[in-house]
Scaffold this motif. Structure first.
Motif, PDB file in Angstrom:
ATOM      1  N   ILE A   7       0.831  -1.208   0.000  1.00  0.00           N
ATOM      2  CA  ILE A   7       0.000   0.000   0.000  1.00  0.00           C
ATOM      3  C   ILE A   7       0.861   1.253   0.000  1.00  0.00           C
ATOM      4  O   ILE A   7       0.576   2.214  -0.719  1.00  0.00           O
ATOM      5  CB  ILE A   7      -0.956   0.009   1.215  1.00  0.00           C
ATOM      6  N   ARG A   8       1.959   1.224   0.773  1.00  0.00           N
ATOM      7  CA  ARG A   8       2.870   2.374   0.792  1.00  0.00           C
ATOM      8  C   ARG A   8       3.407   2.671  -0.597  1.00  0.00           C
ATOM      9  O   ARG A   8       3.542   3.823  -1.003  1.00  0.00           O
ATOM     10  CB  ARG A   8       4.080   2.068   1.700  1.00  0.00           C
ATOM     11  N   GLU A   9       3.725   1.602  -1.320  1.00  0.00           N
ATOM     12  CA  GLU A   9       4.362   1.793  -2.622  1.00  0.00           C
ATOM     13  C   GLU A   9       3.354   2.075  -3.732  1.00  0.00           C
ATOM     14  O   GLU A   9       3.722   2.626  -4.775  1.00  0.00           O
ATOM     15  CB  GLU A   9       5.197   0.550  -2.980  1.00  0.00           C
ATOM     16  N   LYS A  28      -4.913   7.760   2.203  1.00  0.00           N
ATOM     17  CA  LYS A  28      -4.084   8.855   2.707  1.00  0.00           C
ATOM     18  C   LYS A  28      -4.062   8.827   4.243  1.00  0.00           C
ATOM     19  O   LYS A  28      -3.001   8.935   4.857  1.00  0.00           O
ATOM     20  CB  LYS A  28      -4.636  10.199   2.218  1.00  0.00           C
ATOM     21  N   HIS A  29      -5.242   8.630   4.818  1.00  0.00           N
ATOM     22  CA  HIS A  29      -5.328   8.566   6.269  1.00  0.00           C
ATOM     23  C   HIS A  29      -4.552   7.358   6.809  1.00  0.00           C
ATOM     24  O   HIS A  29      -3.829   7.458   7.791  1.00  0.00           O
ATOM     25  CB  HIS A  29      -6.802   8.475   6.702  1.00  0.00           C
ATOM     26  N   LEU A  30      -4.702   6.234   6.128  1.00  0.00           N
ATOM     27  CA  LEU A  30      -4.013   5.009   6.542  1.00  0.00           C
ATOM     28  C   LEU A  30      -2.499   5.215   6.561  1.00  0.00           C
ATOM     29  O   LEU A  30      -1.812   4.864   7.516  1.00  0.00           O
ATOM     30  CB  LEU A  30      -4.392   3.854   5.610  1.00  0.00           C
ATOM     31  N   LEU A  31      -1.984   5.819   5.484  1.00  0.00           N
ATOM     32  CA  LEU A  31      -0.537   6.022   5.394  1.00  0.00           C
ATOM     33  C   LEU A  31      -0.066   7.061   6.410  1.00  0.00           C
ATOM     34  O   LEU A  31       1.066   6.992   6.910  1.00  0.00           O
ATOM     35  CB  LEU A  31      -0.160   6.451   3.969  1.00  0.00           C
ATOM     36  N   LYS A  36       2.972   7.918  11.541  1.00  0.00           N
ATOM     37  CA  LYS A  36       3.001   8.286  12.971  1.00  0.00           C
ATOM     38  C   LYS A  36       3.352   7.076  13.812  1.00  0.00           C
ATOM     39  O   LYS A  36       4.116   7.149  14.770  1.00  0.00           O
ATOM     40  CB  LYS A  36       1.619   8.801  13.392  1.00  0.00           C
ATOM     41  N   ARG A  37       2.772   5.956  13.430  1.00  0.00           N
ATOM     42  CA  ARG A  37       2.965   4.720  14.159  1.00  0.00           C
ATOM     43  C   ARG A  37       4.442   4.316  14.136  1.00  0.00           C
ATOM     44  O   ARG A  37       5.012   3.907  15.133  1.00  0.00           O
ATOM     45  CB  ARG A  37       2.105   3.644  13.479  1.00  0.00           C
ATOM     46  N   ARG A  38       5.042   4.446  12.981  1.00  0.00           N
ATOM     47  CA  ARG A  38       6.431   4.029  12.853  1.00  0.00           C
ATOM     48  C   ARG A  38       7.368   4.972  13.601  1.00  0.00           C
ATOM     49  O   ARG A  38       8.373   4.545  14.169  1.00  0.00           O
ATOM     50  CB  ARG A  38       6.820   3.949  11.380  1.00  0.00           C
ATOM     51  N   GLU A  39       7.029   6.264  13.613  1.00  0.00           N
ATOM     52  CA  GLU A  39       7.836   7.223  14.372  1.00  0.00           C
ATOM     53  C   GLU A  39       7.811   6.865  15.851  1.00  0.00           C
ATOM     54  O   GLU A  39       8.845   6.813  16.513  1.00  0.00           O
ATOM     55  CB  GLU A  39       7.283   8.641  14.188  1.00  0.00           C
TER      56      GLU A  39
END
Length: 432
Positions: A7-9, A28-31, A36-39
């Motif tokens: 999905i990111r790609e 867009k919201h998901l990404l 944020k989650r990864r940060e």
RNA sequence: GGAGGAGUGGCCGAGUGGUUGAAGGCGCUGCUCUCGAAAAGCAGUAUGCGGGAAACCGUAUCGCGAGUUCGAAUCUCGCCUCCUCCGCCA
């Protein structure tokens, strides 16, 4: 579910293909949450690293006062960050789960089942020198089906099925199992349908559980929608609507050997369906009941074999219909109709002379790795450990196949001829 | 339903608060030896996630989930699964 990395790609592609299936997803919201989650995850992990470092430093001996204070501070900070992570993760998961599987490239784009494409027709529709009857007219008058009394006992959409029709059902099942467990016949099917790179490995006959726990029901991606599925609330169990619901999660959490694939199973079970939202539809006969018996194929394969398994299962379905001599057509289901977890889907509809129309008797679902991501069913390959591909497909939905036989093989005097291939399984009986 | 016991890597199995992601063995892979094989010896051998072009680094995982602690495979609570005995039962 879909791989978040995919999905990111391919954010635009995912949004577009989801829309083609009729699902509006906010990529867009998901990404956004994903980032944020990864940060936050990076921050959490760096604190854990300091905690681990401290624990290693003080190991063997008692920590100093200073070290305990430092550890406490780390602990408090960590639990604060983890609390921040919880809602973020929930939000992320629910949005990710809402993304449907991507349709394969050859799936016709369409907005409703009206856009399904007839890709093949087979068989001569039988000609009668009398007005063909519906299956319920024939079966009810012969006392092969009784829905009145079933309604008294269980309510609407149930039936008693009697006598030779019951024997015919078991003949059908026996016949199918003989074919599916015979490597030579499978080879012939592969040849006749000009399939390539398909193993003739026989299917393992299986009597699976007919119920699944909620956690399993959810892991399979809610194959059958919640409102369509019976639940035993007291025991936290869901009644299966098809054998694939309990076959697909068989290897949950396991890593399979590539040598053991394709894993092919043919399961026989009673299927239960609430048929919510079908009031007034197909109320006559046994086409749409709350309960029917079904023989169903399920396969677990390497990713590169997934599509071929799908085509093989369709070939098997066609083979059976041809053996029974029932005219059918093949429907290439469009994006809106293949279903949330599907990459591709095909229906076979049998000609029903009494109703003067085609009715669905078979489905073949290509799930790709969408389900295995939920059931965590993987396979070890030379290129690492990857999710398996799942395929499922109807062999015979007993009721509907009986209907097709009754209507196609009816005679002027209200009897039913038995298809030649089934006669040996009926002790030579030629009609009922 | 009642009473007990147990769940550790592909498998067996050690481990009751701190060099344990985890001893030892089996299996598997590579190398040495051999004409070849076996045997023996040496080395390697889990997965997810995050970061990185990669090497690699970090993190999580000892049935599952929560908790206690500076620190949990190890202690506490809940759940799941399996085994043994009793009861009931197709």
């Amino acid at each position: 579910m879909l791989d978040i990395r995919f999905i990111r790609e391919n954010p635009n592609l995912v949004e577009e293909k989801s829309a083609q299936k009729g699902y509006k997803v906010d990529i867009k919201h998901l990404l956004d949450i994903d980032e944020k989650r990864r940060e936050l995850l990076a921050e959490i992990e760096s604190i854990r690293a300091r905690r681990n470092d401290l624990a290693t430093r003080t190991k063997g001996g008692k920590p100093t006062e200073q070290e305990i204070i430092e550890g406490k501070a780390l602990r408090d900070k960590l639990s604060q960050l983890e609390r921040e992570m919880d809602p973020l993760q929930l939000d992320f998961d629910s949005h990710l789960k809402a993304v449907p599987n991507m349709p394969a490239d050859d799936v016709p784009v369409g907005g409703s089942e009206a856009d399904n494409v007839v890709s093949k027709e087979w068989g001569e529709k039988p000609q009668f020198d009398f007005e063909p009857k519906t299956h319920w007219e024939i079966a009810e008058s012969r006392n092969l089906i009784d829905k009145q009394r079933a309604a008294k006992v269980a309510g609407s959409r149930f039936a008693y099925i009697f006598g030779d029709l019951v024997k015919l059902q078991f003949a059908l099942i026996q016949f199918a199992l003989d074919i599916l467990t015979n490597e030579e016949t499978l080879k012939k099917i592969i040849q006749d349908f000009e399939l390539e790179n398909v193993s003739p490995k026989p299917f393992m006959p299986t009597l699976p559980p007919a119920m699944a726990k909620t956690s399993v029901y959810e892991a399979t991606g809610r194959l059958n929608k919640e409102e369509q599925t019976y639940k035993l609330e007291d025991d936290d169990l869901w009644l299966n609507a098809s054998a694939e619901h309990t076959l697909a999660p068989m290897f949950m959490g396991e890593v399979l050997n590539a040598n053991d694939l394709p894993g092919r199973y043919v399961g026989y079970t009673t299927a239960f369906r609430r048929e919510a939202g079908t009031y007034g539809k197909d109320t006559e006969g046994i086409l749409r009941l709350h309960q029917f018996d079904k023989l169903e194929m399920e396969s677990f394969s390497l990713p590169e074999d997934g599509m071929n398994e799908h085509l093989f299962m369709i070939a098997i379905q066609e083979y059976f219909m041809r053996q029974l001599g029932i005219p059918y057509h093949v429907l290439n289901k469009c994006t809106a109709d293949i279903g949330f977890p599907n990459a591709r889907g095909v229906d076979i509809e049998a000609w029903m002379p009494g109703q003067n129309t085609y009715r669905e008797t078979h489905t073949a679902d290509f799930i790709s790795d969408f389900q295995a991501e939920g059931t965590k069913t993987r396979v070890k390959t030379d290129n690492g450990t990857v999710f398996v591909h799942n395929n499922d497909a109807t062999v015979f939905a007993a009721g509907r196949t009986l209907i097709a036989i009754i209507e196609n093989y009816q005679t002027k005097d209200g009897k039913i001829d038995i298809p030649k291939v089934l006669q040996p399984y009926m002790r030579g009986q030629t009609s009922i």
